[in-house]
Design a protein around this motif. Structure first.
Motif, PDB file in Angstrom:
ATOM      1  N   MET A  37       0.814  -1.199   0.000  1.00 24.89           N
ATOM      2  CA  MET A  37       0.000   0.000   0.000  1.00 24.89           C
ATOM      3  C   MET A  37       0.855   1.259   0.000  1.00 24.89           C
ATOM      4  O   MET A  37       2.005   1.249   0.440  1.00 24.89           O
ATOM      5  CB  MET A  37      -0.956  -0.002   1.191  1.00 24.89           C
ATOM      6  CG  MET A  37      -0.277  -0.071   2.532  1.00 24.89           C
ATOM      7  SD  MET A  37      -1.497   0.032   3.858  1.00 24.89           S
ATOM      8  CE  MET A  37      -2.467  -1.421   3.569  1.00 24.89           C
TER       9      MET A  37
ATOM     10  N   TYR B   8       0.188   5.307   1.026  1.00 25.15           N
ATOM     11  CA  TYR B   8      -0.798   6.182   1.651  1.00 25.15           C
ATOM     12  C   TYR B   8      -0.233   7.580   1.851  1.00 25.15           C
ATOM     13  O   TYR B   8       0.913   7.737   2.296  1.00 25.15           O
ATOM     14  CB  TYR B   8      -1.208   5.590   3.012  1.00 25.15           C
ATOM     15  CG  TYR B   8      -2.078   6.482   3.851  1.00 25.15           C
ATOM     16  CD1 TYR B   8      -3.406   6.711   3.504  1.00 25.15           C
ATOM     17  CD2 TYR B   8      -1.584   7.109   4.985  1.00 25.15           C
ATOM     18  CE1 TYR B   8      -4.218   7.542   4.267  1.00 25.15           C
ATOM     19  CE2 TYR B   8      -2.384   7.949   5.761  1.00 25.15           C
ATOM     20  CZ  TYR B   8      -3.700   8.155   5.382  1.00 25.15           C
ATOM     21  OH  TYR B   8      -4.492   8.983   6.140  1.00 25.15           O
TER      22      TYR B   8
ATOM     23  N   GLN C 173      -5.282   6.159  -0.118  1.00 21.31           N
ATOM     24  CA  GLN C 173      -4.485   4.937  -0.080  1.00 21.31           C
ATOM     25  C   GLN C 173      -4.639   4.142  -1.371  1.00 21.31           C
ATOM     26  O   GLN C 173      -5.744   3.799  -1.777  1.00 21.31           O
ATOM     27  CB  GLN C 173      -4.958   4.088   1.101  1.00 21.31           C
ATOM     28  CG  GLN C 173      -4.157   2.824   1.249  1.00 21.31           C
ATOM     29  CD  GLN C 173      -4.403   2.223   2.612  1.00 21.31           C
ATOM     30  OE1 GLN C 173      -4.234   2.881   3.631  1.00 21.31           O
ATOM     31  NE2 GLN C 173      -4.829   0.984   2.633  1.00 21.31           N
TER      32      GLN C 173
ATOM     33  N   ASN D 105      -3.997   0.602  -3.029  1.00 22.97           N
ATOM     34  CA  ASN D 105      -3.763  -0.791  -2.632  1.00 22.97           C
ATOM     35  C   ASN D 105      -3.442  -1.615  -3.868  1.00 22.97           C
ATOM     36  O   ASN D 105      -4.158  -1.541  -4.867  1.00 22.97           O
ATOM     37  CB  ASN D 105      -5.017  -1.387  -1.977  1.00 22.97           C
ATOM     38  CG  ASN D 105      -5.365  -0.691  -0.671  1.00 22.97           C
ATOM     39  OD1 ASN D 105      -4.530  -0.587   0.222  1.00 22.97           O
ATOM     40  ND2 ASN D 105      -6.585  -0.205  -0.556  1.00 22.97           N
TER      41      ASN D 105
END
Ligand SMILES: O=C(O)CCC(=O)C(=O)O
Ligand SMILES: [Fe+2]
Length: 253
Positions: free
Chosen positions: A31, A33, A99, A101
């Protein structure tokens, strides 16, 4: 790696969330962020300069999503019969984090999990599935149900902050009992052949907000949740492995 997380307690940068020990089984995902709003809270060292369009696109997308979020708050407030100003106050400054992913495929997909079961620690999340690989599941009445993202449509997941606030607002209004506007527990399954990519925008309250019943709703009522600042709440969350809705459960009296 240039943009990796640096343990500043905010989870910004590239890496994995909620890693507490060497032994822990990690989620099958990468991820990235960053906090996007308020603009003053951006830490640009985590914002890639390549591709050259990234920063500008993030800025524009994040602004557009705050407009979507404002509309959603307005509809929710109206639906609850609560003055929109009350909500505007709770979510002023439009705190927002984004975020990305990335879930790589795994030949033994049933042995891994993309994101462990959790509820988001926000007001709500606006999720965009970037490619057509499904994987999101929500828990309803104890069962996991697959969610199929529609092309070019957002999925909105209610977060824990909504549960605390809305439940109490509802009690005041005596319109309905518990069970409306609960935060949703969800997880992500992995595909055997194709990567899944999503972009989630978390919309939370401002950091100094005390998570506690609004004074006007507890005058003669029973308190269902203890109080905690949003900052403390996030700290408690980041200090543990993702585990269902356990942080908000701790707040229940
Ligand atoms: O990728 C998804 O579908 C869900 C991601 C998610 O739950 C999260 O980032 O909190
Ligand atoms: Fe989530």
């Amino acid at each position: 790696m240039v943009y990796k997380q640096d343990n500043d307690g905010t989870l910004q940068g590239y890496g994995q969330a909620f890693v507490l020990s060497e032994e822990q089984k990690l989620d099958w995902s990468d991820m990235f962020y960053v906090m996007t709003r308020p603009v003053a809270l951006r830490n640009m060292k985590f914002w890639p300069t390549s591709p050259s369009t990234f920063r500008d696109n993030m800025d524009r997308y994040s602004l557009e999503l705050t407009k979507v979020a404002s509309c959603l708050w307005l509809y929710i407030a109206t639906n609850l019969g609560v003055a929109p100003e009350v909500f505007a106050q709770l979510f002023k400054d439009h705190p927002q984090g984004m975020q990305f992913n990335y879930y790589p495929p795994c030949p033994e997909a049933d042995k891994v999990i993309g994101i462990s079961p959790h509820s988001d620690a926000t007001g709500f999340s606006i999720l965009l599935q970037i490619n057509d690989v499904q994987g999101l599941q929500i828990r309803k009445d104890g069962e996991w149900i697959s969610v199929s993202a529609l092309p070019n449509a957002f999925i909105v997941n209610l977060g824990d902050i909504s549960e605390i606030k809305f439940e109490l607002l509802y009690k005041k209004k005596k319109v309905l009992s518990n069970g409306i506007y609960k935060s949703i527990e969800h997880r992500v399954l992995i595909n055997t052949e194709h990567p899944r990519i999503t972009l989630v925008a978390f919309h939370g309250p401002h950091n100094s907000l005390m998570l506690q019943p609004l004074p006007e709703v507890v005058r003669d009522g029973k308190l269902n949740y203890g109080s905690m600042s949003y900052q403390e709440f996030m700290k408690a969350l980041f200090n543990k492995k993702l585990e269902g809705k356990s942080v908000i459960e701790k707040l229940k009296l």
